[in-house]
Design a protein around this motif. Structure first.
Motif, PDB file in Angstrom:
ATOM      1  N   ARG A 323       0.829  -1.208   0.000  1.00 39.44           N
ATOM      2  CA  ARG A 323       0.000   0.000   0.000  1.00 39.44           C
ATOM      3  C   ARG A 323       0.864   1.257   0.000  1.00 39.44           C
ATOM      4  O   ARG A 323       0.621   2.204  -0.751  1.00 39.44           O
ATOM      5  CB  ARG A 323      -0.899   0.013   1.236  1.00 39.44           C
ATOM      6  CG  ARG A 323      -2.085  -0.939   1.208  1.00 39.44           C
ATOM      7  CD  ARG A 323      -2.828  -0.881   2.530  1.00 39.44           C
ATOM      8  NE  ARG A 323      -3.972  -1.759   2.572  1.00 39.44           N
ATOM      9  CZ  ARG A 323      -5.204  -1.419   2.195  1.00 39.44           C
ATOM     10  NH1 ARG A 323      -5.423  -0.196   1.751  1.00 39.44           N
ATOM     11  NH2 ARG A 323      -6.193  -2.271   2.262  1.00 39.44           N
ATOM     12  N   GLU A 324       1.879   1.267   0.861  1.00 35.65           N
ATOM     13  CA  GLU A 324       2.731   2.447   0.970  1.00 35.65           C
ATOM     14  C   GLU A 324       3.512   2.697  -0.323  1.00 35.65           C
ATOM     15  O   GLU A 324       3.646   3.841  -0.762  1.00 35.65           O
ATOM     16  CB  GLU A 324       3.701   2.281   2.139  1.00 35.65           C
ATOM     17  CG  GLU A 324       3.020   2.249   3.500  1.00 35.65           C
ATOM     18  CD  GLU A 324       3.989   1.920   4.619  1.00 35.65           C
ATOM     19  OE1 GLU A 324       3.645   2.171   5.782  1.00 35.65           O
ATOM     20  OE2 GLU A 324       5.091   1.412   4.323  1.00 35.65           O
ATOM     21  N   ILE A 325       4.014   1.627  -0.940  1.00 38.17           N
ATOM     22  CA  ILE A 325       4.778   1.789  -2.175  1.00 38.17           C
ATOM     23  C   ILE A 325       3.888   2.295  -3.297  1.00 38.17           C
ATOM     24  O   ILE A 325       4.276   3.166  -4.087  1.00 38.17           O
ATOM     25  CB  ILE A 325       5.449   0.454  -2.560  1.00 38.17           C
ATOM     26  CG1 ILE A 325       6.501   0.090  -1.519  1.00 38.17           C
ATOM     27  CG2 ILE A 325       6.077   0.541  -3.942  1.00 38.17           C
ATOM     28  CD1 ILE A 325       7.118  -1.274  -1.715  1.00 38.17           C
ATOM     29  N   VAL A 326       2.656   1.794  -3.374  1.00 37.83           N
ATOM     30  CA  VAL A 326       1.714   2.270  -4.392  1.00 37.83           C
ATOM     31  C   VAL A 326       1.387   3.740  -4.160  1.00 37.83           C
ATOM     32  O   VAL A 326       1.285   4.532  -5.098  1.00 37.83           O
ATOM     33  CB  VAL A 326       0.436   1.414  -4.377  1.00 37.83           C
ATOM     34  CG1 VAL A 326      -0.649   2.062  -5.214  1.00 37.83           C
ATOM     35  CG2 VAL A 326       0.738   0.021  -4.906  1.00 37.83           C
ATOM     36  N   ALA A 327       1.253   4.128  -2.889  1.00 38.56           N
ATOM     37  CA  ALA A 327       0.936   5.521  -2.584  1.00 38.56           C
ATOM     38  C   ALA A 327       2.059   6.462  -3.020  1.00 38.56           C
ATOM     39  O   ALA A 327       1.807   7.572  -3.494  1.00 38.56           O
ATOM     40  CB  ALA A 327       0.662   5.684  -1.089  1.00 38.56           C
ATOM     41  N   GLY A 385       7.089  -5.202 -10.004  1.00 34.47           N
ATOM     42  CA  GLY A 385       6.258  -5.378  -8.820  1.00 34.47           C
ATOM     43  C   GLY A 385       5.252  -4.264  -8.658  1.00 34.47           C
ATOM     44  O   GLY A 385       4.067  -4.506  -8.367  1.00 34.47           O
ATOM     45  N   LEU A 386       5.695  -3.020  -8.835  1.00 34.42           N
ATOM     46  CA  LEU A 386       4.761  -1.895  -8.717  1.00 34.42           C
ATOM     47  C   LEU A 386       3.704  -1.947  -9.807  1.00 34.42           C
ATOM     48  O   LEU A 386       2.519  -1.661  -9.564  1.00 34.42           O
ATOM     49  CB  LEU A 386       5.541  -0.589  -8.797  1.00 34.42           C
ATOM     50  CG  LEU A 386       4.713   0.702  -8.699  1.00 34.42           C
ATOM     51  CD1 LEU A 386       3.877   0.722  -7.425  1.00 34.42           C
ATOM     52  CD2 LEU A 386       5.622   1.926  -8.762  1.00 34.42           C
ATOM     53  N   LEU A 387       4.108  -2.329 -11.011  1.00 37.47           N
ATOM     54  CA  LEU A 387       3.145  -2.430 -12.106  1.00 37.47           C
ATOM     55  C   LEU A 387       2.114  -3.522 -11.838  1.00 37.47           C
ATOM     56  O   LEU A 387       0.909  -3.341 -12.098  1.00 37.47           O
ATOM     57  CB  LEU A 387       3.882  -2.705 -13.414  1.00 37.47           C
ATOM     58  CG  LEU A 387       3.038  -2.713 -14.687  1.00 37.47           C
ATOM     59  CD1 LEU A 387       2.381  -1.358 -14.895  1.00 37.47           C
ATOM     60  CD2 LEU A 387       3.898  -3.085 -15.889  1.00 37.47           C
TER      61      LEU A 387
END
Length: 426
Positions: A323-327, A385-387
């Motif tokens: 969640r934090e990385i996506v934010a 990973g983010l994608l």
């Protein structure tokens, strides 16, 4: 109204400079005696050669110079491969001292206003500048005059990075990144997420390097065992070699990452060894060096996929972390990768060098390409990973949660309860 910018009172300067000098003296009281103790041990071991007493201070300061990244030539041998585990310990010692200096300076500057931070920077610059000069000045003089250190661009670059990274770490730990030019746009929350991701990537890289080394030893167990048979006492030789290799552990782990990435490891005249290229030239009888010679199975060509998988798992594992990385999106990911690259580049510079004659006239990964390629493979995994998170249902859930929050905030509050009295007839 014109604001007058004044310099801090001379008394804080005197206290700051004195505190910086005292911190350097504390480091000297640890490093110099330790160097002399080791030099005396080496002198006793080499007593059969009837070495003079003058070899003790020469070796002590040569060891200090080598650990700090300088090149040393003594007894006809060239030493520029720093024992990276000892270097890391000395780095933490210097960084801790710089942190104490920065903390003391921050206390003296706590009355400075946010509109006039010049006084803070002037005092902090004087403190850390005094600390660096007081540490590096005597080291260079003693290393060049007594320790037979050689003047090389690589040696001075490594010493410069050694001190700059230690001071930068101390400053960030004390002050944060809000006052650093170029980083002030990053919020504290973003920095927390970025630092956490970079820390996970670095520790995962250490674990991956250790796993690859263990697997290599298991596969080449026969060759590793045969190396000890050339010594008169295989048990003593094995124990001694394990201790020596442990002193170079950070460099060995990074060399394993460079081998995985395909940039490989240079073994002097034996050539380059990597997951894509093998060498059959003889190497010194050292455990880890035996893993770099001979042919490899065909499946080792897929080794870079391990670095991609490492980056992927560090991003997607952990629901809260994801969640934090996506934010923070791509900007936070890019900053984390930049931190990893800087760390790997410093490791690459300290992981290469000469260590005596034979096949170790030069050993280590390429300082120009290894860190770049290793970081690139890991970056591909983190980007993937983010994608994947953005394309998954998890990201949709994030969007739904955000919409619910917005809906709750925009929903008009009932006003009837505020103007209607329950006791009044309706």
């Amino acid at each position: 109204m014109v604001l007058m910018h004044t310099s801090p009172h001379p008394q804080p300067y005197r206290r700051t400079i004195f505190a910086a000098l005292m911190e350097v003296v504390k480091i000297y009281l640890i490093v110099v005696p330790a160097g002399f103790v080791l030099a005396i041990v080496f002198w006793i071991i080499g007593l059969g050669s009837q070495l003079p007493y003058s070899a003790i201070p020469e070796w002590a300061f040569a060891l200090w110079a080598t650990v700090s990244g300088l090149s040393v030539s003594t007894l006809g041998f060239d030493f520029s491969l720093a024992p990276s585990l000892v270097t890391l310990g000395l780095w933490f010692l210097v960084a801790t001292g710089a942190k104490r200096v920065a903390c003391g300076t921050a206390v003296d500057c706590q009355t400075d206003s946010d509109e006039d931070p010049g006084g803070w920077w002037a005092l902090m610059g004087a403190a850390l500048g005094t600390f660096v000069v007081a540490y590096a000045g005597p080291l260079l003089v003693l290393a060049l005059v007594v320790g037979q250190a050689a003047v090389t661009p690589l040696g001075f670059l490594r010493l410069f990075l050694f001190l700059v990274t230690a001071v930068a770490w101390a400053l960030i730990r004390v002050r944060g990144i809000g006052d650093i030019p170029g980083l002030s746009l990053i919020s504290d929350e973003t920095w927390r997420v970025v630092a956490g991701l970079a820390r996970r990537l670095l520790w995962a890289a250490v674990v991956l390097g250790a796993i690859v080394l263990v697997v290599g030893i298991v596969i080449r167990w026969g060759d590793v065992g045969d190396t000890l048979q050339v010594y008169s006492s295989p048990v003593a030789a094995g124990t001694g070699l394990i201790v020596v290799q442990a002193l170079f552990a950070p460099s060995i782990f990074f060399s394993a990452l460079s081998w995985i990435a395909g940039t490989g490891v240079s073994i002097g005249d034996a050539g380059m060894s990597s997951a894509f290229r093998s060498t059959s030239a003889p190497v010194p009888d050292v455990h880890v060096l035996q893993l770099l010679s001979g042919d490899y199975p065909a499946w080792t060509a897929a080794a870079p996929a391990l670095l991609v998988l490492l980056g992927l798992l560090c991003v997607i594992l952990g629901r809260d972390r994801a969640r934090e990385i996506v934010a923070e999106s791509w900007t936070g990911l890019a900053v984390a990768i930049a931190i990893v690259f800087i760390t790997f580049e410093v490791l690459a510079l300290f992981a290469g060098g000469a260590m005596g004659p034979l096949g170790l006239s030069w050993f280590g990964p390429s300082a120009l390409t290894s860190a770049l390629v290793v970081t690139a493979w890991i970056g591909v995994g983190t980007a993937a990973g983010l994608l994947l998170i953005r394309l998954s249902g998890l990201h949709s859930e994030f969007a739904d949660d955000d919409e619910d929050d917005v809906f709750d905030e925009n929903e008009p509050e009932p006003i009837g309860d505020d103007i209607v009295n329950e006791d009044e007839p309706r």
